[in-house]
Design a protein around this motif. Structure first.
Motif, PDB file in Angstrom:
ATOM      1  N   THR A  44      37.769 132.863 -46.130  1.00  0.00           N
ATOM      2  CA  THR A  44      36.755 132.263 -45.267  1.00  0.00           C
ATOM      3  C   THR A  44      36.065 131.048 -45.869  1.00  0.00           C
ATOM      4  N   LYS A  45      36.016 130.965 -47.196  1.00  0.00           N
ATOM      5  CA  LYS A  45      35.225 129.871 -47.763  1.00  0.00           C
ATOM      6  C   LYS A  45      36.084 128.790 -48.388  1.00  0.00           C
ATOM      7  N   ILE A  46      36.684 129.066 -49.516  1.00  0.00           N
ATOM      8  CA  ILE A  46      37.418 128.024 -50.233  1.00  0.00           C
ATOM      9  C   ILE A  46      38.596 127.494 -49.416  1.00  0.00           C
ATOM     10  N   GLY A  47      39.472 128.386 -48.990  1.00  0.00           N
ATOM     11  CA  GLY A  47      40.680 127.979 -48.284  1.00  0.00           C
ATOM     12  C   GLY A  47      40.430 127.026 -47.129  1.00  0.00           C
ATOM     13  N   PRO A  48      39.743 127.475 -46.090  1.00  0.00           N
ATOM     14  CA  PRO A  48      39.592 126.643 -44.887  1.00  0.00           C
ATOM     15  C   PRO A  48      38.791 125.363 -45.081  1.00  0.00           C
ATOM     16  N   ARG A  49      38.073 125.226 -46.190  1.00  0.00           N
ATOM     17  CA  ARG A  49      37.324 123.973 -46.401  1.00  0.00           C
ATOM     18  C   ARG A  49      38.284 122.801 -46.543  1.00  0.00           C
ATOM     19  N   ASN A  50      39.473 123.048 -47.089  1.00  0.00           N
ATOM     20  CA  ASN A  50      40.469 121.979 -47.187  1.00  0.00           C
ATOM     21  C   ASN A  50      40.844 121.494 -45.798  1.00  0.00           C
ATOM     22  N   GLY A  51      41.155 122.426 -44.940  1.00  0.00           N
ATOM     23  CA  GLY A  51      41.516 122.084 -43.566  1.00  0.00           C
ATOM     24  C   GLY A  51      40.385 121.325 -42.876  1.00  0.00           C
ATOM     25  N   ALA A  52      39.156 121.754 -43.131  1.00  0.00           N
ATOM     26  CA  ALA A  52      37.998 121.107 -42.501  1.00  0.00           C
ATOM     27  C   ALA A  52      37.905 119.644 -42.916  1.00  0.00           C
ATOM     28  N   LYS A  53      38.244 119.368 -44.164  1.00  0.00           N
ATOM     29  CA  LYS A  53      38.224 117.974 -44.650  1.00  0.00           C
ATOM     30  C   LYS A  53      39.281 117.146 -43.911  1.00  0.00           C
ATOM     31  N   VAL A  54      40.453 117.760 -43.717  1.00  0.00           N
ATOM     32  CA  VAL A  54      41.540 117.071 -43.020  1.00  0.00           C
ATOM     33  C   VAL A  54      41.103 116.747 -41.583  1.00  0.00           C
ATOM     34  N   VAL A  55      40.512 117.733 -40.921  1.00  0.00           N
ATOM     35  CA  VAL A  55      40.103 117.561 -39.530  1.00  0.00           C
ATOM     36  C   VAL A  55      39.025 116.487 -39.397  1.00  0.00           C
ATOM     37  N   GLU A 168      39.333 119.784 -30.979  1.00  0.00           N
ATOM     38  CA  GLU A 168      38.726 118.657 -30.280  1.00  0.00           C
ATOM     39  C   GLU A 168      37.408 118.312 -30.985  1.00  0.00           C
ATOM     40  N   ALA A 169      37.177 117.032 -31.182  1.00  0.00           N
ATOM     41  CA  ALA A 169      35.960 116.601 -31.871  1.00  0.00           C
ATOM     42  C   ALA A 169      34.721 116.905 -31.025  1.00  0.00           C
ATOM     43  N   PRO A 170      33.585 117.159 -31.653  1.00  0.00           N
ATOM     44  CA  PRO A 170      32.356 117.346 -30.872  1.00  0.00           C
ATOM     45  C   PRO A 170      32.005 116.043 -30.159  1.00  0.00           C
ATOM     46  N   ALA A 171      31.252 116.175 -29.072  1.00  0.00           N
ATOM     47  CA  ALA A 171      30.975 115.025 -28.213  1.00  0.00           C
ATOM     48  C   ALA A 171      30.398 113.829 -28.974  1.00  0.00           C
ATOM     49  N   ASP A 179      30.520 114.625 -43.768  1.00  0.00           N
ATOM     50  CA  ASP A 179      30.044 115.928 -44.255  1.00  0.00           C
ATOM     51  C   ASP A 179      29.553 116.817 -43.119  1.00  0.00           C
ATOM     52  N   GLU A 180      28.792 116.209 -42.212  1.00  0.00           N
ATOM     53  CA  GLU A 180      28.282 116.991 -41.080  1.00  0.00           C
ATOM     54  C   GLU A 180      29.438 117.532 -40.246  1.00  0.00           C
ATOM     55  N   LEU A 181      30.423 116.653 -40.005  1.00  0.00           N
ATOM     56  CA  LEU A 181      31.570 117.061 -39.197  1.00  0.00           C
ATOM     57  C   LEU A 181      32.334 118.189 -39.895  1.00  0.00           C
ATOM     58  N   GLU A 182      32.549 117.992 -41.183  1.00  0.00           N
ATOM     59  CA  GLU A 182      33.285 118.991 -41.963  1.00  0.00           C
ATOM     60  C   GLU A 182      32.653 120.372 -41.845  1.00  0.00           C
ATOM     61  N   SER A 183      31.321 120.384 -41.874  1.00  0.00           N
ATOM     62  CA  SER A 183      30.638 121.677 -41.858  1.00  0.00           C
ATOM     63  C   SER A 183      30.732 122.346 -40.482  1.00  0.00           C
ATOM     64  N   MET A 184      31.116 121.586 -39.458  1.00  0.00           N
ATOM     65  CA  MET A 184      31.245 122.171 -38.118  1.00  0.00           C
ATOM     66  C   MET A 184      32.632 122.788 -37.878  1.00  0.00           C
ATOM     67  N   VAL A 193      41.610 129.789 -32.083  1.00  0.00           N
ATOM     68  CA  VAL A 193      40.984 130.848 -31.284  1.00  0.00           C
ATOM     69  C   VAL A 193      39.537 130.510 -30.916  1.00  0.00           C
ATOM     70  N   GLU A 194      39.032 129.431 -31.496  1.00  0.00           N
ATOM     71  CA  GLU A 194      37.679 128.999 -31.150  1.00  0.00           C
ATOM     72  C   GLU A 194      37.671 127.494 -30.968  1.00  0.00           C
ATOM     73  N   LYS A 195      36.609 127.028 -30.308  1.00  0.00           N
ATOM     74  CA  LYS A 195      36.422 125.585 -30.226  1.00  0.00           C
ATOM     75  C   LYS A 195      35.302 125.209 -31.191  1.00  0.00           C
ATOM     76  N   ILE A 196      35.127 123.929 -31.397  1.00  0.00           N
ATOM     77  CA  ILE A 196      34.012 123.492 -32.237  1.00  0.00           C
ATOM     78  C   ILE A 196      32.722 123.720 -31.457  1.00  0.00           C
ATOM     79  N   LYS A 197      31.784 124.386 -32.108  1.00  0.00           N
ATOM     80  CA  LYS A 197      30.524 124.660 -31.404  1.00  0.00           C
ATOM     81  C   LYS A 197      29.616 123.447 -31.474  1.00  0.00           C
ATOM     82  N   GLU A 198      29.190 123.029 -30.296  1.00  0.00           N
ATOM     83  CA  GLU A 198      28.249 121.913 -30.243  1.00  0.00           C
ATOM     84  C   GLU A 198      26.911 122.454 -30.734  1.00  0.00           C
ATOM     85  N   PRO A 199      26.174 121.634 -31.488  1.00  0.00           N
ATOM     86  CA  PRO A 199      24.867 122.107 -31.951  1.00  0.00           C
ATOM     87  C   PRO A 199      23.955 122.375 -30.742  1.00  0.00           C
ATOM     88  N   GLU A 200      23.041 123.326 -30.930  1.00  0.00           N
ATOM     89  CA  GLU A 200      22.142 123.691 -29.822  1.00  0.00           C
ATOM     90  C   GLU A 200      21.379 122.450 -29.365  1.00  0.00           C
TER      91      GLU A 200
END
Ligand code: FE
Length: 203
Positions: A44-55, A168-171, A179-184, A193-200
């Motif tokens: 959940t933490k180390i692994g997927p952070r790489n993918g998040a950087k790519v995205v 899909e990128a947030p609006a 960094d902000e994008l990566e953390s989303m 199985v999920e979409k990117i959650k738009e901030p409240e």
């Protein structure tokens, strides 16, 4: 000929790992809880952070996105992620009209360099079969509602082709930092199985 080759992890190494684990625990050399925590870390933490950087980079940099879609293995390696179980990647892009989901129907093929270790549910028989026969209800169980007219594509990963979802990128992605994008970007959004959650809404 069977063209669906999966990670041929024979049961032998798996058994050896189990045997070693039991021995280490039995001798009091490792705490099983520590092992679980380590696995969780890679899941959940180390692994997927790489993918998040790519995205995040693909969202911000159209040239990189083009490279990523055309030559995924090279593009991903260009930012430092390569290695076992990531040799033959294919990136599938989610858009307003198409939603991609990844499964391995026979075992647990998964793109390790960008996502780390597969979660338990990904390896489970119900996910592996139901996501093919009824993807919409599986998505709903993950809290993901898609409009009726969105086409769902399910990709079966094998050892020869490992799929990775570019969510899909947030609006308002243009106004966000890398960094902000990566953390989303969540692991589940890169499995599809999920979409990117738009901030409240801050009203
Ligand atoms: Fe597999």
């Amino acid at each position: 000929m069977n063209t669906h080759h999966h990670s041929t992890v024979p049961s032998d190494p798996e058994l050896r790992v189990k045997a070693l684990e039991s021995l280490l625990v039995e001798k009091g050399l490792v705490d099983p809880k520590t092992l679980d925590e380590l696995v969780d870390l890679y899941e959940t933490k180390i692994g997927p952070r790489n993918g998040a950087k790519v995205v995040a980079k693909a969202w911000k940099d159209p040239e990189f996105k083009k490279y990523l879609l055309e030559k995924p293995t090279d593009a991903i390696a260009s930012i430092g992620y390569r290695g076992r179980q990531g040799e033959h990647m294919r990136v599938v892009e989610n858009t307003a009209d198409i939603h991609n989901i990844v499964v391995c129907t026979l075992c647990s093929c998964y793109p390790w360099p960008v996502l780390g270790l597969p979660p338990v549910w990904y390896k489970s028989a119900p996910y592996r079969s139901r996501v093919v026969s009824d993807p919409r209800s599986v998505l709903e169980e993950f809290g993901t509602q898609l409009a009726e007219d969105v086409e769902i594509r399910v990709w079966d990963s094998t050892s020869e082709m490992r799929y990775f979802v570019l969510p899909e990128a947030p609006a308002d992605f243009q106004n966000k930092s890398l960094d902000e994008l990566e953390s989303m970007v969540t692991r589940n959004s890169m499995i599809g199985v999920e979409k990117i959650k738009e901030p409240e809404n801050r009203s």
